[in-house]
Write a protein that holds these residues in place. Structure first.
Motif, short mmCIF file in Angstrom:
data_model
loop_
_atom_site.label_atom_id
_atom_site.label_comp_id
_atom_site.label_asym_id
_atom_site.label_seq_id
_atom_site.Cartn_x
_atom_site.Cartn_y
_atom_site.Cartn_z
N LEU A 159 139.81 31.18 7.12
CA LEU A 159 140.66 30.65 7.46
C LEU A 159 140.92 29.28 6.54
CD1 LEU A 159 139.05 29.54 10.91
CD2 LEU A 159 141.84 30.87 10.76
N ALA A 160 140.72 29.07 5.57
CA ALA A 160 140.37 28.75 4.67
C ALA A 160 141.47 28.91 3.38
CB ALA A 160 138.79 27.67 3.88
N ASN A 161 141.17 30.12 3.48
CA ASN A 161 141.94 30.69 2.24
C ASN A 161 142.95 31.74 2.80
OD1 ASN A 161 139.71 31.22 0.36
ND2 ASN A 161 139.19 32.94 0.79
N GLY A 162 143.44 31.78 4.13
CA GLY A 162 144.70 32.29 4.66
C GLY A 162 145.36 31.11 5.66
N CYS A 163 145.20 30.42 5.42
CA CYS A 163 145.66 28.94 6.51
C CYS A 163 146.10 28.02 5.49
CB CYS A 163 145.16 29.29 7.50
SG CYS A 163 145.52 30.38 9.03
N PRO A 164 147.09 27.82 4.66
CA PRO A 164 146.61 27.00 3.71
C PRO A 164 147.52 25.67 4.21
CG PRO A 164 148.68 27.86 3.63
CD PRO A 164 147.94 28.48 4.34
N HIS A 165 148.04 25.90 5.71
CA HIS A 165 148.95 24.56 6.18
C HIS A 165 148.10 24.05 6.91
CE1 HIS A 165 152.54 25.50 4.20
NE2 HIS A 165 152.56 27.18 4.40
N LEU A 166 146.46 24.61 7.46
CA LEU A 166 145.55 24.34 8.77
C LEU A 166 145.86 22.17 8.99
CD1 LEU A 166 144.16 25.19 10.70
CD2 LEU A 166 141.90 25.49 9.20
N ARG A 167 145.98 21.71 9.76
CA ARG A 167 145.43 20.41 9.83
C ARG A 167 144.39 20.16 10.93
NH1 ARG A 167 147.29 16.79 6.12
NH2 ARG A 167 148.37 15.48 8.50
N SER A 168 143.96 20.81 12.36
CA SER A 168 143.15 20.36 12.88
C SER A 168 142.46 21.20 13.11
CB SER A 168 143.95 20.11 13.88
OG SER A 168 142.86 19.90 14.94
N LEU A 169 141.03 21.54 13.34
CA LEU A 169 140.20 22.47 13.23
C LEU A 169 138.55 21.89 14.56
CD1 LEU A 169 139.10 25.49 12.66
CD2 LEU A 169 138.09 24.66 10.48
N GLY A 170 138.23 23.13 15.62
CA GLY A 170 137.53 22.27 16.14
C GLY A 170 136.50 23.70 16.15
N LEU A 171 135.53 22.86 15.65
CA LEU A 171 133.58 23.98 15.18
C LEU A 171 132.94 23.11 16.54
CD1 LEU A 171 134.50 24.46 11.29
CD2 LEU A 171 135.06 26.19 13.28
N TYR A 172 133.33 23.01 17.33
CA TYR A 172 131.76 22.38 17.86
C TYR A 172 131.39 22.82 18.74
CZ TYR A 172 129.72 19.55 22.70
OH TYR A 172 128.85 19.38 22.98
N TYR A 173 129.90 22.89 18.16
CA TYR A 173 129.29 23.76 19.06
C TYR A 173 129.09 25.16 18.89
CZ TYR A 173 125.14 24.09 22.89
OH TYR A 173 123.85 24.38 23.16
N CYS A 174 129.51 25.32 17.57
CA CYS A 174 129.65 26.12 16.40
C CYS A 174 127.95 26.13 15.81
CB CYS A 174 130.54 26.71 15.77
SG CYS A 174 132.47 27.15 17.28
N GLN A 175 127.64 26.92 16.40
CA GLN A 175 126.32 26.37 15.29
C GLN A 175 125.48 27.60 14.63
OE1 GLN A 175 123.19 25.61 18.92
NE2 GLN A 175 123.82 23.46 18.57
N ASN A 176 126.38 28.35 14.64
CA ASN A 176 126.24 29.03 12.31
C ASN A 176 127.21 29.04 11.56
OD1 ASN A 176 125.33 30.82 14.43
ND2 ASN A 176 125.79 31.98 15.29
N ILE A 177 127.50 27.43 12.22
CA ILE A 177 128.02 27.16 10.63
C ILE A 177 127.22 26.56 9.57
CG2 ILE A 177 129.92 25.61 10.07
CD1 ILE A 177 130.97 27.97 11.42
N THR A 178 127.56 27.24 8.52
CA THR A 178 127.14 26.14 7.51
C THR A 178 127.63 25.56 6.50
OG1 THR A 178 126.58 28.31 6.25
CG2 THR A 178 124.99 27.93 8.12
N ASP A 179 126.68 25.01 5.43
CA ASP A 179 127.19 24.41 4.11
C ASP A 179 128.07 25.33 3.36
OD1 ASP A 179 125.95 22.34 4.49
OD2 ASP A 179 124.40 22.25 3.26
N ARG A 180 128.38 26.51 3.83
CA ARG A 180 129.71 27.39 2.77
C ARG A 180 130.53 26.99 3.33
NH1 ARG A 180 129.97 33.77 3.63
NH2 ARG A 180 131.55 34.15 2.37
N ALA A 181 130.96 27.24 4.30
CA ALA A 181 132.34 26.64 5.31
C ALA A 181 132.35 25.43 5.05
CB ALA A 181 131.84 27.04 6.24
#
Length: 378
Positions: free
Chosen positions: A257-279
């Protein structure tokens, strides 16, 4: 402008002729200044009737008005393009089936329900009669089946906004087919559509709906990186994406998403516990890439561009694998992200390790204080 004022004056005169002059023994109302003669309410000009009913602010008045006489019915059927039946607490299905045949020019229709009433027959009636429909809200329509999505795909190909959140009976095959026919979709709410939202369906959406700007996939727990990366490559115009509760996704999704969606304004990752610092670092790096394209700008211009185009809302609540340096890097990279109570847009509740993360606003009072002391010193 002169033409609009003339039309407005004529409408006002017609209204005055009916309301001020009153009805005489002959049942007619006459306005001396204009010579306007009205036989009664049924003779109101079309534009004036639509104005009066729009000022009432209640779509129930529109429905009642359509039954006054054939003239009113024809006027409303031609002129009404926006209708909400969300107030209807009983018999909504019958009401929709009756009205769909009358209000064929509808462009916006809200059928949000408190308790489920709608059945496939009502949605089919809408699809068969309202071919100009652009926005449709069917949220919490628990009784609907794939028949409804197939009907909309055939009858309402111009849909740009569709809310089917909570419709748990739809299949991914029906959703994929809808996307193949409604290619102008810009806003799609699929929150809680657990059967419909699969990687297969998301791949179809990515393939067909390149104009998509807002997508809610909240609590669709079968979504994986495969589906999200497809969206990132196929929907570059995405501004808002809710992945809250999509527990299977990993950093791969956020990187894409960071690479493909340059206009992203809002991102919800609540309870996505596999997300780490790399993201998080990927999001921050993307912000730097956007700003690097404007190196010729001054610092203020680059900051304003980042605030206008970068993330303005990020929900990482319950993402417990994240560390303060990574989240602080994101906060520092996007000026529109705030941890302060007044503009709370970086949401980190449930992450006790992130309490040290602060936006720039937290430091401004201190800088402001130092500036005052410095001025006084001179």
């Amino acid at each position: 402008m002169d033409g609009e004022q003339l039309m407005s004056g004529e409408l006002d005169n017609s209204f005055n002729a009916l309301m001020v002059s009153g009805e005489g023994e002959s049942g007619q109302a006459h306005h001396e200044g204009t010579g306007t003669t009205l036989l009664g309410w049924k003779d109101l000009p079309m534009e004036l009737l639509l104005r009066i009913l729009s000022m009432a602010g209640d779509d129930r008045m529109v429905i009642v008005g359509s039954g006054v006489c054939t003239g009113w019915r024809d006027t409303l059927e031609w002129g009404v393009t926006n209708l909400s039946l969300s107030w209807c607490q009983a018999h909504m299905n019958d009401l929709v089936m009756s009205l769909a045949q009358k209000f064929t020019k509808l462009q916006v229709l809200s059928l949000r329900q408190i308790k489920p009433q709608l059945e496939d027959s009502a949605v089919e009636a809408v699809a068969n009669n309202c071919h100009d429909l652009c926005e449709l809200d069917l949220s919490r329509s628990f009784r609907l089946s794939d028949r409804s999505l197939y009907a909309l795909a055939h009858g309402c190909p111009h849909l740009t906004r569709l809310n089917i959140s909570g419709c748990s009976n739809f299949s991914d095959a029906a959703l994929a087919y809808l996307s193949s026919q409604c290619k102008s979709l810009k806003c799609l709410n699929l929150c809680g559509c657990v059967r419909a939202v699969s990687d297969r369906a998301l791949q179809a959406i990515a393939c067909n709906c390149g104009q998509l700007q807002s997508l809610n996939l909240g609590w669709c727990d079968s979504v994986t990186d495969k589906g999200v990366t497809s969206l990132a490559s196929g929907c570059p115009e995405l501004r808002a994406l809710d992945l809250c509760g999509c527990v299977l996704i990993t950093d791969e999704s956020v990187v894409a998403l960071a690479n493909g969606c340059p206009h992203l304004r809002s991102l919800g990752l609540y309870y996505c516990q596999n997300i780490t610092d790399r993201a998080m670092y990927s999001l921050a790096a993307n912000s730097r890439r956007v700003r690097s394209k404007g190196r010729s700008w001054d610092a203020a211009a680059r900051k304003n561009a980042a605030a206008a185009d970068g993330l303005a809302s990020l929900n990482i609540s319950q993402c417990t694998a994240l560390t303060p340096p990574a989240v602080q890097a994101v906060c520092d990279s996007f000026p529109a992200l705030h941890t302060c109570p007044e503009r709370h847009s970086l949401i980190i509740s449930g992450c006790l390790s992130l309490t040290s993360v602060h936006c720039a606003c937290a430091h401004q009072p201190h800088r402001h204080g130092r500036a005052i002391l410095s001025n006084r010193a001179y």
